[in-house]
Design a protein around this motif. Structure first.
Motif, short mmCIF file in Angstrom:
data_model
loop_
_atom_site.label_atom_id
_atom_site.label_comp_id
_atom_site.label_asym_id
_atom_site.label_seq_id
_atom_site.Cartn_x
_atom_site.Cartn_y
_atom_site.Cartn_z
N ILE A 77 0.87 -1.18 0.00
CA ILE A 77 0.00 0.00 0.00
C ILE A 77 0.91 1.23 0.00
CG2 ILE A 77 -1.82 1.26 1.22
CD1 ILE A 77 -2.65 -1.40 2.50
N GLY A 78 0.91 1.94 -1.11
CA GLY A 78 1.75 3.13 -1.23
C GLY A 78 2.81 2.95 -2.29
N GLY A 79 2.84 3.86 -3.26
CA GLY A 79 3.80 3.76 -4.37
C GLY A 79 4.88 4.80 -4.29
N GLY A 80 5.29 5.13 -3.06
CA GLY A 80 6.43 6.04 -2.90
C GLY A 80 7.73 5.26 -2.87
N ALA A 81 8.79 5.89 -2.36
CA ALA A 81 10.11 5.25 -2.35
C ALA A 81 10.07 3.94 -1.56
CB ALA A 81 11.13 6.21 -1.75
N ALA A 82 9.47 3.96 -0.37
CA ALA A 82 9.46 2.76 0.47
C ALA A 82 8.61 1.67 -0.16
CB ALA A 82 8.95 3.11 1.86
N GLY A 83 7.44 2.03 -0.65
CA GLY A 83 6.54 1.04 -1.24
C GLY A 83 7.16 0.38 -2.46
N MET A 84 7.71 1.18 -3.35
CA MET A 84 8.31 0.61 -4.57
C MET A 84 9.51 -0.26 -4.22
SD MET A 84 8.08 3.36 -7.67
CE MET A 84 8.51 4.90 -6.87
N THR A 85 10.34 0.21 -3.28
CA THR A 85 11.54 -0.56 -2.92
C THR A 85 11.15 -1.89 -2.28
OG1 THR A 85 12.69 1.53 -2.58
CG2 THR A 85 13.75 -0.42 -1.70
N ALA A 86 10.14 -1.86 -1.41
CA ALA A 86 9.68 -3.10 -0.78
C ALA A 86 9.11 -4.04 -1.83
CB ALA A 86 8.62 -2.78 0.29
N ALA A 87 8.36 -3.48 -2.78
CA ALA A 87 7.77 -4.31 -3.84
C ALA A 87 8.86 -4.96 -4.68
CB ALA A 87 6.86 -3.45 -4.71
N LEU A 88 9.91 -4.20 -5.00
CA LEU A 88 11.01 -4.76 -5.80
C LEU A 88 11.70 -5.89 -5.06
CD1 LEU A 88 12.54 -1.38 -7.10
CD2 LEU A 88 11.26 -3.06 -8.45
N ALA A 89 11.95 -5.67 -3.75
CA ALA A 89 12.64 -6.69 -2.95
C ALA A 89 11.79 -7.95 -2.87
CB ALA A 89 12.94 -6.14 -1.55
N ALA A 90 10.49 -7.80 -2.61
CA ALA A 90 9.61 -8.97 -2.49
C ALA A 90 9.51 -9.70 -3.83
CB ALA A 90 8.22 -8.53 -2.02
N HIS A 91 9.41 -8.93 -4.91
CA HIS A 91 9.35 -9.55 -6.25
C HIS A 91 10.62 -10.34 -6.53
CE1 HIS A 91 8.58 -9.85 -10.59
NE2 HIS A 91 9.90 -9.70 -10.69
N ASP A 92 11.77 -9.73 -6.21
CA ASP A 92 13.05 -10.39 -6.52
C ASP A 92 13.24 -11.67 -5.72
OD1 ASP A 92 13.44 -8.43 -8.32
OD2 ASP A 92 14.99 -7.35 -7.19
N LYS A 93 12.52 -11.80 -4.62
CA LYS A 93 12.59 -13.04 -3.84
C LYS A 93 11.56 -14.06 -4.32
CE LYS A 93 14.47 -11.12 0.43
NZ LYS A 93 15.76 -10.94 -0.20
N GLY A 94 10.78 -13.66 -5.31
CA GLY A 94 9.87 -14.62 -5.91
C GLY A 94 8.42 -14.49 -5.49
N HIS A 95 8.08 -13.46 -4.74
CA HIS A 95 6.70 -13.32 -4.30
C HIS A 95 5.86 -12.65 -5.39
CE1 HIS A 95 7.77 -14.70 -0.36
NE2 HIS A 95 8.75 -13.79 -0.28
N GLN A 96 4.56 -12.82 -5.24
CA GLN A 96 3.62 -12.24 -6.20
C GLN A 96 3.14 -10.90 -5.61
OE1 GLN A 96 0.07 -14.61 -6.64
NE2 GLN A 96 -0.99 -12.86 -7.57
N VAL A 97 3.58 -9.81 -6.21
CA VAL A 97 3.43 -8.49 -5.58
C VAL A 97 2.53 -7.59 -6.41
CG1 VAL A 97 4.69 -6.52 -4.60
CG2 VAL A 97 5.84 -8.71 -4.85
N ALA A 126 12.48 8.93 -8.21
CA ALA A 126 11.09 8.45 -8.37
C ALA A 126 10.92 7.79 -9.74
CB ALA A 126 10.12 9.62 -8.22
N ARG A 127 11.47 8.43 -10.77
CA ARG A 127 11.34 7.87 -12.13
C ARG A 127 12.13 6.56 -12.26
NH1 ARG A 127 11.50 13.48 -13.28
NH2 ARG A 127 13.75 13.48 -13.53
N ASP A 128 13.32 6.53 -11.64
CA ASP A 128 14.15 5.31 -11.72
C ASP A 128 13.47 4.13 -11.04
OD1 ASP A 128 16.03 6.70 -13.11
OD2 ASP A 128 17.45 6.91 -11.45
N LEU A 129 12.88 4.38 -9.87
CA LEU A 129 12.19 3.29 -9.18
C LEU A 129 10.98 2.82 -9.99
CD1 LEU A 129 12.19 4.28 -5.39
CD2 LEU A 129 13.34 2.34 -6.45
N ALA A 130 10.24 3.79 -10.54
CA ALA A 130 9.07 3.43 -11.36
C ALA A 130 9.51 2.57 -12.54
CB ALA A 130 8.35 4.68 -11.83
N ARG A 131 10.65 2.89 -13.12
CA ARG A 131 11.18 2.09 -14.24
C ARG A 131 11.51 0.66 -13.79
NH1 ARG A 131 11.28 0.58 -19.33
NH2 ARG A 131 13.33 -0.14 -20.03
N GLN A 132 12.10 0.53 -12.58
CA GLN A 132 12.41 -0.80 -12.06
C GLN A 132 11.14 -1.62 -11.86
OE1 GLN A 132 15.63 -1.87 -11.83
NE2 GLN A 132 15.99 0.14 -12.75
#
Ligand code: SF4
Length: 334
Positions: A77-97, A126-132
Motif C-alpha cells: 500500500i503506497g507507491g512512494g520510495a518505500a513502497g516501490m523498494t519493498a515491492a522490488l525486494a519482495a518480487h526479486d525473492k519470488g513473491h507475487q506483488v 522516483a522515475r528510476d524506481l518506477a522504471r524498475q
C-alpha cells in the motif's frame, strides 16, 4: 580513449551500471542523486556507507537471501520510495506483488523532496524506481484507496503498509488562521504565500521550505547565462538578481541552531544559501501564538534575527513579528 574509468557514488547507487550501460540499457540505470545522505554523511559519523537509492549498499552479504520456495501474495500500500523498494525486494525473492497507489503516479513524497532548489534529482529517483517496477512487470493499481473490502477481496498473505509519513502538527494557538499553511502545500505550490513569510521550524524541512520560497522571483540559471553572455548586466547586478527574490523570510527555530537534523555534507551549502538569499534566522525562539497580524515569539537564547548582536540568556522575551503567512512545522522521514 581511457584505459580505465572509475566511478564512485554512481556504483554505490547502482552496481550494475557498467553492465547496463554496455548493453545500451541507460534507461534502466538507477542514478545516484547526489544527496550524500547515505554515503558521505555516514562517513562523517564513522559509519559504513549506505545509499538512499540502494538499500543493499553496505548490507550486500546479509541482505542477499535467495528466492523463496513458498511464494506469497503481497499487497503493497503506497507507491512512494518505500513502497516501490519493498515491492522490488519482495518480487526479486519470488513473491507475487502488487502496488496500490492512491494517486495517479508513482513517486509519492519524493516529489516533495525534489521541490526545494538543488534537490531536483529526488524526482529522478522516483522515475528510476518506477522504471524498475515496470521492468519487473509488477502490477500497479493507481487511484486505489485500500479499504477492508478490497483486502477481503484480494486476500493477500502479507500487506506492506508504506503509505508515507504524516506532518507533525504542534499545538499552537492560531494554527487555524487563514494565512497559515502546511509546508507540504507550499512545496507543491498549492497555496499563495505573500511577500512576508515566517517559517516555523528550522530543521531540514523548514530550511528547504525557506530556500524554496526565497528562490521565488530570482533569475533562473538560463536567464543569468543569457544576460551574462549578452553583457546585459554587470556580474554584481546579476548576482543580486540571482539571489534576491520577491519575499522576506524569517526562519524560527526553538533549538540553538538551525538545521540540526541536516547531514554534514549538505548542511554547509544550505547554511550558505540561507545567507545568500538573505533569509533571517531566529534560534532559541519558541512561537507562542500566531495572530492575524503576525507571530508572538518567546526568546530565551540568541536572537540571530538582528545578526547576533543581542543576547538574552535565561530571559524570556515576547516579541511580535508581523508576517504575511506562517507555516506549520512538520517532520518527515524521507
Ligand atoms: S547516498 Fe545519495 S549521494 Fe550517496 S551514493 Fe547514494 S544516491 Fe548517491
Amino acid at each position: 580513449m581511457a584505459d580505465m574509468v572509475a566511478m564512485g557514488r554512481s556504483l554505490i547507487a547502482d552496481p550494475l551500471l557498467p553492465e547496463k550501460a554496455s548493453q545500451g540499457r541507460e534507461k534502466d540505470i538507477v542514478h545516484c542523486i547526489g544527496c550524500a545522505q547515505g554515503c558521505f554523511d555516514n562517513l562523517f559519523k564513522l559509519k559504513h556507507v549506505e545509499c538512499l537509492c540502494n538499500p543493499l549498499a553496505g548490507y550486500e552479504n546479509q541482505a542477499r537471501a535467495g528466492r523463496t520456495s513458498a511464494p506469497k501474495k503481497v499487497m503493497v500500500i503506497g507507491g512512494g520510495a518505500a513502497g516501490m523498494t519493498a515491492a522490488l525486494a519482495a518480487h526479486d525473492k519470488g513473491h507475487q506483488v502488487s502496488i496500490h497507489e492512491k494517486t495517479g503516479r508513482l513517486g509519492g513524497q519524493l516529489f516533495l523532496a525534489a521541490a526545494p532548489p538543488g534537490r531536483e534529482e529526488f524526482a529522478q529517483f522516483a522515475r528510476d524506481l518506477a522504471r524498475q517496477v515496470e521492468l519487473r512487470h509488477i502490477p500497479v493499481i493507481f487511484n486505489s484507496m485500500v479499504d477492508e473490502a478490497l483486502i477481503q477481496a484480494e486476500k493477500p498473505d502479507h500487506i506492506i503498509l508504506a503509505a508515507g509519513s504524516s506532518p507533525f502538527i504542534p499545538e499552537l494557538p492560531g494554527l487555524d488562521l487563514p494565512h497559515v499553511a502546511h509546508a507540504w502545500d507550499v512545496l507543491e505550490n498549492k497555496v499563495p504565500t505573500g511577500t512576508r513569510v515566517a517559517v516555523i521550524g528550522g530543521g531540514a524541512v523548514g530550511v528547504e521550505t525557506a530556500l524554496f520560497l526565497a528562490e521565488k522571483g530570482t533569475l533562473s540559471t538560463d536567464m543569468v547565462k543569457f544576460l551574462l553572455v549578452n553583457r546585459a548586466e554587470d556580474p554584481e547586478t546579476l548576482y543580486e538578481m540571482a539571489t534576491k527574490g520577491s519575499k522576506t523570510i524569517l526562519l524560527i527555530e526553538m533549538m540553538d541552531k538551525i538545521g540540526k537534523d541536516i547531514g554534514k555534507s549538505t548542511k554547509w551549502g544550505m547554511m550558505q544559501d540561507l545567507g545568500r538569499f538573505g533569509i533571517q534566522t531566529l534560534t532559541g525562539s519558541k512561537v507562542a501564538r500566531i495572530t492575524p497580524e503576525g507571530l508572538e515569539v518567546e526568546q530565551g537564547g540568541t536572537n540571530s534575527a538582528d545578526q547576533g548582536r543581542h543576547r538574552c540568556p535565561g530571559r524570556r522575551v515576547k516579541t511580535r513579528y508581523p508576517i504575511g503567512i506562517s507555516l506549520k512545522r512538520y517532520r518527515h522521514s524521507l
